[in-house]
Enzyme design. Structure first.
Site, PDB file in Angstrom:
ATOM      1  N   VAL A  67      -1.909  -3.160  -1.533  1.00 39.18           N
ATOM      2  CA  VAL A  67      -0.425  -2.633  -2.233  1.00 39.18           C
ATOM      3  C   VAL A  67      -0.147  -3.801  -3.495  1.00 39.18           C
ATOM      4  O   VAL A  67       0.183  -4.684  -3.726  1.00 39.18           O
ATOM      5  CB  VAL A  67       0.761  -3.100  -1.000  1.00 39.18           C
ATOM      6  CG1 VAL A  67      -0.124  -2.281  -0.028  1.00 39.18           C
ATOM      7  CG2 VAL A  67       0.969  -4.463  -0.547  1.00 39.18           C
ATOM      8  N   HIS A  68       1.211  -3.020  -4.313  1.00 33.55           N
ATOM      9  CA  HIS A  68       2.056  -3.267  -5.121  1.00 33.55           C
ATOM     10  C   HIS A  68       2.536  -2.602  -5.893  1.00 33.55           C
ATOM     11  O   HIS A  68       2.438  -1.069  -5.588  1.00 33.55           O
ATOM     12  CB  HIS A  68       0.245  -3.580  -6.537  1.00 33.55           C
ATOM     13  CG  HIS A  68      -0.445  -2.737  -6.432  1.00 33.55           C
ATOM     14  ND1 HIS A  68      -1.433  -2.234  -6.051  1.00 33.55           N
ATOM     15  CD2 HIS A  68      -0.818  -1.736  -8.139  1.00 33.55           C
ATOM     16  CE1 HIS A  68      -1.929  -0.695  -6.772  1.00 33.55           C
ATOM     17  NE2 HIS A  68      -1.690  -0.806  -7.614  1.00 33.55           N
ATOM     18  N   ALA A  69       2.493  -2.843  -7.444  1.00 31.87           N
ATOM     19  CA  ALA A  69       3.968  -2.209  -8.212  1.00 31.87           C
ATOM     20  C   ALA A  69       4.069  -2.436  -8.973  1.00 31.87           C
ATOM     21  O   ALA A  69       2.518  -3.461  -9.300  1.00 31.87           O
ATOM     22  CB  ALA A  69       5.195  -2.151  -7.404  1.00 31.87           C
TER      23      ALA A  69
END
Length: 295
Positions: A67-69
């Site tokens: 998970v990341h942005a």
């Protein structure tokens, strides 16, 4: 470039966590990034919004969500976190659910963490090390397993023969056996691509994700390992990029490798777009590459 343990302090590791759903899983990961000074609370909301807008492409291997942005002012420094769930949860991925491991990344840019991503991709593709991570009793034991991925060269496996055998067997994070028809890329590598007239060509393949800093790097590393075994590394450059940039770069590439969800958002790219389910699976990427080149 930073190694895994440089980006993942023991305080950013939580084992045996119970969550209600994927949003709470991401909030737990985001909370660790906040606690360790890598990001602000805003970044957690950005990670959740990334899934809401682009789908569960972050679930890049069976049971594993990365998970990341995008890099943003909410990222204070590049860092990672590790959340091992006591009970897996559904992210909505068609083939890789349910998720029991959530690794979070806050990246200042697209460069400093590439070696760590390559090391993590190799680790998760190794059944023995993946099991050791699953069985680690505490953060120190887990970090000891992670430290074992760092060889002298840092960006290549320490035992190439063993790596070839692992890829040939088709085992990934779940340790599942190879599907019928799997072959060892090293044993059946095709001839390098040629231009008209017999001269050897140089091609570019894009690996694409929503932000260009996380999941596309996993796929890039797996593709490069297959190209190494084929002996094609001199002839094919792999570039990790995001969905926006991919459309502009497509004219200079021969193909795009990405997730099923991102492939849908790309639409018509003018070049073949191939979906990969397990970004850590050498045999799957080998089959996709053979399809691209019809070999």
């Amino acid at each position: 470039m930073a190694a895994l343990n440089d980006l993942l302090p023991a305080t950013a590791v939580r084992l045996g966590v119970r969550v209600a759903d994927w949003r709470e899983a991401i909030r737990t990961a985001g909370g660790l990034l906040v606690e360790t000074g890598a990001a602000t609370d805003t970044y957690t909301a950005e990670m959740i919004r990334n899934v809401e807008e682009n789908g569960p492409y972050l679930v890049i291997a069976p049971g594993f969500a990365f998970v990341h942005a995008r890099p943003s002012p909410a990222v204070l420094r590049t860092g990672m976190c590790w959340v091992r769930l006591d009970e897996p949860v559904e992210f909505g991925h068609e083939t890789n659910d349910p998720v029991h491991l959530v690794v979070g990344l806050a990246a200042e840019d697209s460069g400093a963490h590439t070696a760590a991503m390559a090391a993590l991709a190799r680790l998760l593709a190794d059944p023995e090390r993946a099991r050791a991570l699953q069985d680690a009793a505490d953060p120190d034991a887990l970090r000891a397993v992670l430290a074992g991925t760092q060889g002298e060269r840092g960006d290549r496996p320490r035992d190439e023969a063993a790596e070839r055998e692992r890829t040939a067997t088709g085992r990934a994070t779940t340790g599942r056996p190879a599907a019928a028809g799997d072959q060892s890329p090293a044993a059946s590598a095709p001839a390098a691509p040629e231009q008209t007239g017999g001269a050897q060509a140089h091609h570019t393949i894009l690996t694409v994700c929503g932000n260009g800093v996380g999941t596309s790097l996993f796929l890039k590393n797996t593709l490069e390992q297959v190209l190494d075994r084929w002996g094609w590394s001199r002839h094919v450059t792999v570039e990790a990029t995001d969905t926006i940039s991919a459309k502009g770069k497509a004219s200079g590439a021969v193909a795009i490798l990405t997730s099923r969800e991102i492939a849908r958002t790309l639409g018509e790219a003018g070049i073949p777009v191939q979906a990969v389910e397990d970004f850590t699976s050498g045999p799957e990427v080998d089959r996709v590459l053979r399809d691209i080149y019809d070999v």
